[in-house]
Motif scaffolding. Sequence first.
Motif, PDB file in Angstrom:
ATOM      1  N   HIS A  20       0.837  -1.201   0.000  1.00 28.95           N
ATOM      2  CA  HIS A  20       0.000   0.000   0.000  1.00 28.95           C
ATOM      3  C   HIS A  20       0.873   1.253   0.000  1.00 28.95           C
ATOM      4  N   THR A  21       1.897   1.262   0.844  1.00 26.64           N
ATOM      5  CA  THR A  21       2.800   2.415   0.931  1.00 26.64           C
ATOM      6  C   THR A  21       3.569   2.602  -0.369  1.00 26.64           C
ATOM      7  N   ASP A  22       4.070   1.499  -0.914  1.00 26.85           N
ATOM      8  CA  ASP A  22       4.843   1.577  -2.162  1.00 26.85           C
ATOM      9  C   ASP A  22       3.966   2.082  -3.312  1.00 26.85           C
ATOM     10  N   TYR A  23       2.722   1.601  -3.359  1.00 30.57           N
ATOM     11  CA  TYR A  23       1.798   2.004  -4.433  1.00 30.57           C
ATOM     12  C   TYR A  23       1.523   3.513  -4.373  1.00 30.57           C
ATOM     13  N   ARG A 227      -1.036   2.367 -15.305  1.00 33.95           N
ATOM     14  CA  ARG A 227      -0.015   1.323 -15.398  1.00 33.95           C
ATOM     15  C   ARG A 227       0.479   0.933 -13.995  1.00 33.95           C
ATOM     16  N   ILE A 228       0.703   1.918 -13.142  1.00 31.47           N
ATOM     17  CA  ILE A 228       1.137   1.638 -11.767  1.00 31.47           C
ATOM     18  C   ILE A 228       0.059   0.858 -11.013  1.00 31.47           C
ATOM     19  N   THR A 229      -1.196   1.233 -11.235  1.00 32.13           N
ATOM     20  CA  THR A 229      -2.312   0.529 -10.585  1.00 32.13           C
ATOM     21  C   THR A 229      -2.372  -0.923 -11.020  1.00 32.13           C
ATOM     22  N   HIS A 230      -2.206  -1.183 -12.318  1.00 30.87           N
ATOM     23  CA  HIS A 230      -2.230  -2.560 -12.821  1.00 30.87           C
ATOM     24  C   HIS A 230      -1.102  -3.389 -12.205  1.00 30.87           C
ATOM     25  N   GLU A 231       0.090  -2.810 -12.101  1.00 31.94           N
ATOM     26  CA  GLU A 231       1.228  -3.533 -11.540  1.00 31.94           C
ATOM     27  C   GLU A 231       1.000  -3.849 -10.063  1.00 31.94           C
ATOM     28  N   ALA A 232       0.452  -2.896  -9.320  1.00 35.56           N
ATOM     29  CA  ALA A 232       0.182  -3.122  -7.896  1.00 35.56           C
ATOM     30  C   ALA A 232      -0.868  -4.212  -7.705  1.00 35.56           C
ATOM     31  N   LYS A 233      -1.907  -4.191  -8.545  1.00 34.29           N
ATOM     32  CA  LYS A 233      -2.945  -5.222  -8.444  1.00 34.29           C
ATOM     33  C   LYS A 233      -2.375  -6.597  -8.762  1.00 34.29           C
ATOM     34  N   ALA A 234      -1.500  -6.672  -9.761  1.00 35.13           N
ATOM     35  CA  ALA A 234      -0.893  -7.961 -10.116  1.00 35.13           C
ATOM     36  C   ALA A 234      -0.035  -8.487  -8.965  1.00 35.13           C
ATOM     37  N   THR A 235       0.718  -7.593  -8.331  1.00 37.90           N
ATOM     38  CA  THR A 235       1.539  -7.997  -7.197  1.00 37.90           C
ATOM     39  C   THR A 235       0.680  -8.494  -6.046  1.00 37.90           C
ATOM     40  N   PHE A 236      -0.415  -7.778  -5.781  1.00 36.19           N
ATOM     41  CA  PHE A 236      -1.301  -8.190  -4.690  1.00 36.19           C
ATOM     42  C   PHE A 236      -1.949  -9.541  -4.988  1.00 36.19           C
ATOM     43  N   GLN A 238      -0.929 -11.970  -6.864  1.00 39.12           N
ATOM     44  CA  GLN A 238       0.042 -13.053  -6.763  1.00 39.12           C
ATOM     45  C   GLN A 238       0.322 -13.398  -5.301  1.00 39.12           C
ATOM     46  N   SER A 239       0.528 -12.365  -4.494  1.00 42.86           N
ATOM     47  CA  SER A 239       0.790 -12.582  -3.073  1.00 42.86           C
ATOM     48  C   SER A 239      -0.406 -13.215  -2.378  1.00 42.86           C
ATOM     49  N   ASP A 240      -1.604 -12.767  -2.746  1.00 48.12           N
ATOM     50  CA  ASP A 240      -2.813 -13.301  -2.128  1.00 48.12           C
ATOM     51  C   ASP A 240      -3.014 -14.767  -2.492  1.00 48.12           C
ATOM     52  N   ALA A 241      -2.704 -15.120  -3.746  1.00 46.04           N
ATOM     53  CA  ALA A 241      -2.842 -16.511  -4.176  1.00 46.04           C
ATOM     54  C   ALA A 241      -1.855 -17.408  -3.425  1.00 46.04           C
ATOM     55  N   GLN A 242      -0.640 -16.928  -3.212  1.00 50.64           N
ATOM     56  CA  GLN A 242       0.354 -17.704  -2.473  1.00 50.64           C
ATOM     57  C   GLN A 242      -0.065 -17.886  -1.024  1.00 50.64           C
ATOM     58  N   ARG A 243      -0.621 -16.840  -0.436  1.00 57.04           N
ATOM     59  CA  ARG A 243      -1.063 -16.929   0.955  1.00 57.04           C
ATOM     60  C   ARG A 243      -2.197 -17.931   1.105  1.00 57.04           C
ATOM     61  N   LYS A 244      -3.145 -17.908   0.172  1.00 54.31           N
ATOM     62  CA  LYS A 244      -4.266 -18.849   0.242  1.00 54.31           C
ATOM     63  C   LYS A 244      -3.796 -20.278   0.003  1.00 54.31           C
TER      64      LYS A 244
END
Length: 304
Positions: A20-23, A227-236, A238-244
């Motif tokens: 969130h901070t980085d975004y 573009r920044i929003t798309h990259e942040a969503k992709a990162t989230f 991916q991280s969310d899928a790994q956590r689940k």
Amino acid sequence: MKPIKRIDEPNCRRYQLDLHTDYLQRLYDVISKIGPEKILLDASDIVTWDTGLKEQGEITREIKASEESESLLKKDEERDQIISALFQDIRSAARSPLPARREAGHKLKLVVDTYKGLQKERWAGETAHIKGLLNDLDKSEYAAAITTVGVAELIQLLRTTNTAFDTLRMARTLTSASKNLPSAAEVRKKNEDALYAILFHIEVAYTMAPTEPERKVIGELIDQINRITHEAKATFNQSDAQRKAAKQPKEPKQPKEPKQPKEPKDPKPAPDPKQPEQPKKPDEKPKDPKKPDDGNPDIKLPEE
């Protein structure tokens, strides 16, 4: 009709604090390059937003420092276990009934005894003294003894773990955690509200741009934001899928196939219901009460 260009929905409320901070910081970096008046903002609006982002960044670093402290504790426990195992193996070898092993163990024991209680020292002192121990054991005069006792692998593991601990300790932020900072949730909400207001002004500024060159500049800014929003969503995602996936229970082992039951012996044929079962023949015929016993022919029955 004036042209319209939409900014993608940030939808960043679910982001972890560091993401969130980085975004938000990346968005600030591109938005702040445009003059505030061109996107219908006052200079103070950007300054206020920047202050909030710096505050959030400080909170993020504080949380990261706490996490690094936990990692340091675990790494310190690891190296304490290695030191204990190393000392125990050497002292055990010094009591060995095998002369060569006992001599090698005694030679190394003289070294490690000078570091007795190493595991209980403070972090800084322990780290420095472990380096001293490793330097002593690196001397060529102990190489043969280390091979004989068989502790070369433990020594290398101690070296690796101590280096990792030292790296973590040096990387940890020195910022004091005792500052009176607001809660992360409070700061996040304040900065998100500021972001949504700024994005709204940018969309309006695109529509209301007085010239095409100015509209083009704002349009390129919107493209960067998206573009920044798309990259942040992709990162989230991916991280969310790994956590689940990590929370999913492992597949249970397949049960062994049951053994095939043995073939039963051929059963006796069922009796035919149409054929009544024949009674067994007795060993002797039943005696007729009206007939005399064959054993005494002289006996006669009275006539009726």
